[in-house]
Design an enzyme around this catalytic site. Structure first.
Site, PDB file in Angstrom:
ATOM      1  N   CYS A 115      16.557  11.273  43.742  1.00 29.26           N
ATOM      2  CA  CYS A 115      16.539  12.738  43.712  1.00 29.26           C
ATOM      3  C   CYS A 115      16.349  13.305  42.310  1.00 29.26           C
ATOM      4  CB  CYS A 115      17.822  13.290  44.324  1.00 29.26           C
ATOM      5  SG  CYS A 115      18.041  12.848  46.055  1.00 29.26           S
ATOM      6  N   HIS A 262      17.180  20.782  42.735  1.00 25.39           N
ATOM      7  CA  HIS A 262      16.745  19.806  43.727  1.00 25.39           C
ATOM      8  C   HIS A 262      17.248  20.264  45.084  1.00 25.39           C
ATOM      9  CE1 HIS A 262      16.476  16.325  46.214  1.00 25.39           C
ATOM     10  NE2 HIS A 262      17.766  16.073  46.147  1.00 25.39           N
ATOM     11  N   ASN A 292      15.186  17.866  52.621  1.00 28.70           N
ATOM     12  CA  ASN A 292      15.319  17.211  51.322  1.00 28.70           C
ATOM     13  C   ASN A 292      14.147  16.246  51.153  1.00 28.70           C
ATOM     14  OD1 ASN A 292      15.973  15.545  49.159  1.00 28.70           O
ATOM     15  ND2 ASN A 292      18.127  15.353  49.705  1.00 28.70           N
TER      16      ASN A 292
END
Length: 335
Positions: A115, A262, A292
């Site tokens: 991530c 993020h 995501n």
């Protein structure tokens, strides 16, 4: 010393939209359960036969970024590719992009920081430009999550979160003093590595061994996430690394024109927004539409924010990420 700037942005997401109702047909979940915990309404998944892979999606995003930057692929000095879902165990996607785009024999570097991968890659590219070693760098974040998720009730806590897609930026030397990437800040804490992890297949545990040992039982080649523990750490590290970036540049929270976190979980973004007392127009979220997308989430969101006119010249942009490793990072940019 030179300064680097983002000269072009691009994104690509598969056409196949998978909403929460679609997932409720194959696992014990529902729209309200998913939205309450994650804020996600839908995500994009690669569909069998659509020709999309991690590398090919990255190439599509890269072509757009190159065109917008008005930089030829022949002028690219370095390729940096961030992903946790490469097409192959090896080689990495960086050289695949080189082949797809027919780029000359420049170096290609793969970044595996999940991530935080895009910001880690941004920091690497920034250093190469600052030292004068390279002038134009293609940075890509791309993920094919749907190919490795457990779409049963057992895996719902993870599988409802993730989507597929790619984002790309072209970085080049800035001609204007002070305009561009002001600083990047990288951290990790390996003692929590297995709290968000994928243990197999690996060189320690290949698929045939897993099937033989656990024919009907727990399958360790699906992702594992200790959700509450990750959330608690994320909100702390997000706050710390954002403030670190601001202080390094003599800035304060009030100086942020756009925060692009993020897209891990809308609840994390909302927590950070409330803590810093930022307005809705100071924080960009698109996890509601894409889920995501790990290393792709920040470049996709950055591209959309720019396309929608929410980022303009002179704005102070802050990027921040937290994820598996644990790793976390931030970047401060004057647009």
């Amino acid at each position: 010393m030179y300064q680097s700037k983002i000269a072009g942005l691009g994104k690509y997401v598969p056409e196949n939209v998978v909403n929460n109702e679609d997932l409720s047909k194959i696992m014990d979940t529902n729209d309200s359960w998913i939205q309450e915990r994650t804020g996600i309404k839908e995500r994009r998944h690669i569909k069998k036969g659509d020709g999309n892979t991690t590398a090919s999606m990255g190439a599509k995003a890269a072509n757009i970024a190159l065109e917008r930057a008005n930089i030829s692929k022949d002028d690219i000095d370095l390729i940096v590719f961030a992903t946790l879902s490469p097409d192959y165990y090896f080689p990495g996607c960086g050289v695949q992009i080189q082949e797809i785009l027919d780029i000359h024999t420049c170096p290609a570097l793969d970044v595996r920081n999940q991530c935080s991968g895009f910001i880690y890659g941004l920091s690497v590219a920034d250093q190469f430009i600052k030292t004068g070693m390279y002038k134009n760098i293609l940075l890509i974040g791309s993920e094919n999550h749907s190919g490795g998720l457990d779409f049963t009730t057992r895996g719902r806590s993870v599988s409802v979160i993730f989507g597929d897609g790619a984002g790309a930026v072209v970085l080049t030397r800035s001609d204007h003093n002070g305009q561009g990437i002001l600083s990047t800040h990288l951290h990790s804490e390996g003692k929590h590595a297995l709290e968000l992890s994928l243990k197999g297949p690996s060189t320690n545990h290949w698929v045939p061994e897993i099937i033989e040992e656990n024919p009907q039982e727990d399958i360790p080649y699906y992702p594992y996430m200790n959700g509450q523990f990750v959330f608690k750490n994320a909100v702390v590290r997000f706050s710390e690394v954002i403030m670190e970036g601001l202080k390094a540049n003599g800035l304060d929270v009030k100086d942020i024109d756009m925060l692009i976190p993020h897209q891990a979980n809308l609840r994390i973004s909302q927590f950070i927004q409330q803590k810093f007392k930022l307005r809705d127009d100071q924080v960009y979220n698109n996890i509601q539409r894409y889920g995501n997308t790990t290393a792709a989430s920040i470049p996709i969101a950055l591209t959309e924010a720019w396309e929608e006119g929410k980022i303009k010249e002179g704005d102070t942009i802050v990027l921040a990420a937290f994820g598996s490793g644990f790793t976390w990072a931030s970047a401060v940019i004057e647009w």
